[in-house]
Design a protein around this motif. Structure first.
Motif, PDB file in Angstrom:
ATOM      1  N   VAL A   4      15.803  -9.178  14.246  1.00 40.28           N
ATOM      2  CA  VAL A   4      14.450  -8.701  14.533  1.00 40.28           C
ATOM      3  C   VAL A   4      14.230  -7.423  13.718  1.00 40.28           C
ATOM      4  CG1 VAL A   4      12.842  -7.939  16.317  1.00 40.28           C
ATOM      5  CG2 VAL A   4      14.572  -9.675  16.857  1.00 40.28           C
ATOM      6  N   VAL A   5      13.365  -7.510  12.733  1.00 41.69           N
ATOM      7  CA  VAL A   5      13.171  -6.409  11.787  1.00 41.69           C
ATOM      8  C   VAL A   5      12.172  -5.397  12.346  1.00 41.69           C
ATOM      9  CG1 VAL A   5      12.438  -5.782   9.456  1.00 41.69           C
ATOM     10  CG2 VAL A   5      13.718  -7.895   9.839  1.00 41.69           C
ATOM     11  N   ARG A   6      12.610  -4.121  12.389  1.00 43.08           N
ATOM     12  CA  ARG A   6      11.752  -3.028  12.826  1.00 43.08           C
ATOM     13  C   ARG A   6      11.802  -1.912  11.777  1.00 43.08           C
ATOM     14  NH1 ARG A   6      14.552  -4.627  17.625  1.00 43.08           N
ATOM     15  NH2 ARG A   6      13.158  -5.751  19.051  1.00 43.08           N
ATOM     16  N   GLU A   7      11.412  -0.688  12.181  1.00 40.84           N
ATOM     17  CA  GLU A   7      11.241   0.389  11.210  1.00 40.84           C
ATOM     18  C   GLU A   7      12.549   0.907  10.613  1.00 40.84           C
ATOM     19  OE1 GLU A   7       9.484   1.753  14.816  1.00 40.84           O
ATOM     20  OE2 GLU A   7       9.281  -0.354  14.229  1.00 40.84           O
ATOM     21  N   SER A   8      13.674   0.761  11.310  1.00 42.47           N
ATOM     22  CA  SER A   8      14.887   1.479  10.925  1.00 42.47           C
ATOM     23  C   SER A   8      15.470   1.064   9.584  1.00 42.47           C
ATOM     24  CB  SER A   8      15.964   1.306  11.999  1.00 42.47           C
ATOM     25  OG  SER A   8      16.478  -0.020  12.003  1.00 42.47           O
ATOM     26  N   CYS A   9      15.105  -0.112   9.089  1.00 38.03           N
ATOM     27  CA  CYS A   9      15.696  -0.548   7.821  1.00 38.03           C
ATOM     28  C   CYS A   9      14.731  -0.427   6.652  1.00 38.03           C
ATOM     29  CB  CYS A   9      16.223  -1.974   7.915  1.00 38.03           C
ATOM     30  SG  CYS A   9      14.941  -3.226   8.106  1.00 38.03           S
ATOM     31  N   GLY A  10      13.458  -0.173   6.949  1.00 41.10           N
ATOM     32  CA  GLY A  10      12.483  -0.024   5.870  1.00 41.10           C
ATOM     33  C   GLY A  10      12.078  -1.333   5.250  1.00 41.10           C
ATOM     34  N   GLY A  11      12.483  -2.438   5.858  1.00 39.09           N
ATOM     35  CA  GLY A  11      12.125  -3.753   5.340  1.00 39.09           C
ATOM     36  C   GLY A  11      11.059  -4.394   6.201  1.00 39.09           C
ATOM     37  N   HIS A  12      10.902  -5.684   6.052  1.00 37.67           N
ATOM     38  CA  HIS A  12       9.947  -6.424   6.866  1.00 37.67           C
ATOM     39  C   HIS A  12      10.465  -7.840   7.020  1.00 37.67           C
ATOM     40  CE1 HIS A  12       8.505  -8.130   3.039  1.00 37.67           C
ATOM     41  NE2 HIS A  12       8.549  -6.891   2.577  1.00 37.67           N
ATOM     42  N   ALA A  13       9.879  -8.572   7.923  1.00 36.18           N
ATOM     43  CA  ALA A  13      10.384  -9.905   8.263  1.00 36.18           C
ATOM     44  C   ALA A  13      10.413 -10.843   7.068  1.00 36.18           C
ATOM     45  CB  ALA A  13       9.546 -10.513   9.387  1.00 36.18           C
ATOM     46  N   ASP A  14       9.439 -10.710   6.149  1.00 34.36           N
ATOM     47  CA  ASP A  14       9.399 -11.606   4.991  1.00 34.36           C
ATOM     48  C   ASP A  14      10.636 -11.451   4.110  1.00 34.36           C
ATOM     49  OD1 ASP A  14       6.998 -12.608   5.797  1.00 34.36           O
ATOM     50  OD2 ASP A  14       5.796 -11.305   4.499  1.00 34.36           O
ATOM     51  N   ALA A  15      11.263 -10.292   4.159  1.00 36.34           N
ATOM     52  CA  ALA A  15      12.452 -10.061   3.343  1.00 36.34           C
ATOM     53  C   ALA A  15      13.582 -10.996   3.752  1.00 36.34           C
ATOM     54  CB  ALA A  15      12.904  -8.604   3.470  1.00 36.34           C
ATOM     55  N   LEU A  16      13.594 -11.365   5.023  1.00 41.06           N
ATOM     56  CA  LEU A  16      14.622 -12.309   5.494  1.00 41.06           C
ATOM     57  C   LEU A  16      14.434 -13.681   4.833  1.00 41.06           C
ATOM     58  CD1 LEU A  16      14.728 -11.521   9.320  1.00 41.06           C
ATOM     59  CD2 LEU A  16      16.457 -10.969   7.614  1.00 41.06           C
ATOM     60  N   LYS A  17      13.184 -14.108   4.726  1.00 35.29           N
ATOM     61  CA  LYS A  17      12.916 -15.393   4.089  1.00 35.29           C
ATOM     62  C   LYS A  17      13.282 -15.359   2.623  1.00 35.29           C
ATOM     63  CE  LYS A  17       9.060 -16.280   7.264  1.00 35.29           C
ATOM     64  NZ  LYS A  17       7.602 -16.511   7.393  1.00 35.29           N
ATOM     65  N   ASP A  18      12.937 -14.265   1.955  1.00 36.98           N
ATOM     66  CA  ASP A  18      13.266 -14.129   0.541  1.00 36.98           C
ATOM     67  C   ASP A  18      14.772 -14.124   0.328  1.00 36.98           C
ATOM     68  OD1 ASP A  18      10.574 -13.927   0.106  1.00 36.98           O
ATOM     69  OD2 ASP A  18      10.565 -11.728  -0.006  1.00 36.98           O
ATOM     70  N   ASP A  19      15.486 -13.432   1.229  1.00 36.04           N
ATOM     71  CA  ASP A  19      16.949 -13.348   1.119  1.00 36.04           C
ATOM     72  C   ASP A  19      17.586 -14.716   1.354  1.00 36.04           C
ATOM     73  OD1 ASP A  19      19.393 -11.885   0.811  1.00 36.04           O
ATOM     74  OD2 ASP A  19      19.706 -12.160   2.958  1.00 36.04           O
TER      75      ASP A  19
END
Length: 354
Positions: free
Chosen positions: A333-348
């Motif tokens: 579950v992507v939140r502020e602490s990593c500076g990323g966003h949920a779409d980054a998971l799909k790209d990865d």
């Protein structure tokens, strides 16, 4: 107190017939059984559980065996994850009228006959759920050699050998690390949730290590910190990492409490999360929501429920079957602490597939 003799006399049958009808240990004519059950209900008969166990060879008790609660990895006090596990197990067992026995060995106490083996030999339980074992599988092997029902909860390291229920800690850690790599980080540190002799800790570190090595990055000893279940271990880890000559720009925390400690240190020392330090973690607890921590779900409640269900299956089977290994799904579950966003998971995920 009404006894089984009273039931037998009132129903006009032998004591053994009452026992057969009540426990289902031998066939009884339907009309006789109905008469016995009517007398049992009318006289409000409550069987002696110990005596019943001698007849049925069942205790209707399942043991949950845990690490000692004073280790650097595990404690009962304030441990919401353990509460979730316990609730999941308890709900399932209670529905089937089973009792739950909680047990652990004394800290550092090595006896010739381990406690679990003693409990088995004393017939104090019908089966055992083992939580977070270390590398010493001698006791588990002794139990399984006796065909005693065993389910490991919180580890699948004995997959295909022992029944188990868990999330895939290796895969979660691997994906957490890949997520940070996908955001451009190369200096990534790791906080272990406890000593590496605990299998869940080893699995999470191995997932981190393999993701880093696949990216062609060297593992650094000064980027590894062995923590525990307390926030303070995250604070101390951040203090060590962020005072290095070349501090990490991101880290994988072994549990949410550690991530909270890292954030507390960062706030106290003017370190921006995630600009200066990106964080991902495990558990997706209430603390992760409160602090905006990107965290992977490790649903201990569902692990407990599925572990108890698997145990009940084992207790109801007449024939041996191959061990069953249940993996509970997880997601980051992507939140502020990593500076990323949920779409980054799909790209990865797409990049990994390529």
């Amino acid at each position: 107190m009404v006894t089984i003799k009273d039931i037998a006399r009132e129903a006009g049958v032998s004591i053994s017939t009452v026992s057969f009808a009540f426990n289902g240990t031998a066939p009884v004519a339907p009309e006789t059984k109905a008469r016995i059950m009517e007398v049992i209900k009318r006289l409000n008969y409550q069987p002696n559980s110990a005596a019943r166990g001698l007849v049925t060879r069942k205790t209707n008790t399942v043991c949950l065996f845990t690490p000692h609660p004073a280790t650097d990895f595990f404690s009962f006090s304030g441990n919401n994850n353990f509460n979730d596990l316990l609730q999941g197990i308890g709900e399932v067992l209670d529905h089937k009228d089973y009792n739950l026995l909680l047990a652990w060995d004394s800290l550092g106490h090595k006896t010739k006959t381990p406690k679990l083996v003693k409990l088995m030999r004393e017939r104090a339980m019908d089966g055992v759920l083992i939580c977070l074992p270390e590398h010493d599988f001698q006791t588990i092997e002794e139990l399984t050699e006796q065909n005693f029902p065993v389910v490991i909860v919180g580890s699948n390291s004995q997959a295909n050998r022992v029944n188990s229920v868990d999330v895939d800690n290796y895969e979660i850690s691997y994906k957490n690390t890949r997520h940070l790599l996908g955001l451009g980080h190369r200096r990534i540190a790791f906080i272990s949730p406890g000593p590496l002799n605990y299998l869940v800790c080893e699995d999470r570190y191995e997932g981190f290590k393999d993701a880093m090595e696949e990216a062609g990055l060297r593992l650094r000893d000064d980027y590894l910190y062995i923590g525990d279940e307390k926030e303070q271990s995250g604070y101390k880890a951040a203090e060590r990492f962020l005072t290095l000559k070349e501090p990490p720009t991101a880290l994988v925390a072994g549990r949410d409490a550690q991530a909270v400690g890292v954030i507390d240190y960062a706030r106290a020392h003017g370190v921006s999360v995630p600009s200066d330090l990106a964080i991902v973690s495990f558990e997706n607890s209430a603390a992760a929501v409160k602090y905006g921590i990107s965290s992977a779900t490790t649903n201990l409640y569902e692990i407990g429920k599925e572990g108890a269900r698997l145990m009940l299956k084992l207790l109801g089977r007449k024939k041996d079957r191959a061990p069953q290994n249940v993996v509970i799904p997880s997601e980051l579950v992507v939140r502020e602490s990593c500076g990323g966003h949920a779409d980054a998971l799909k790209d990865d995920a797409a990049a990994a597939a390529d």
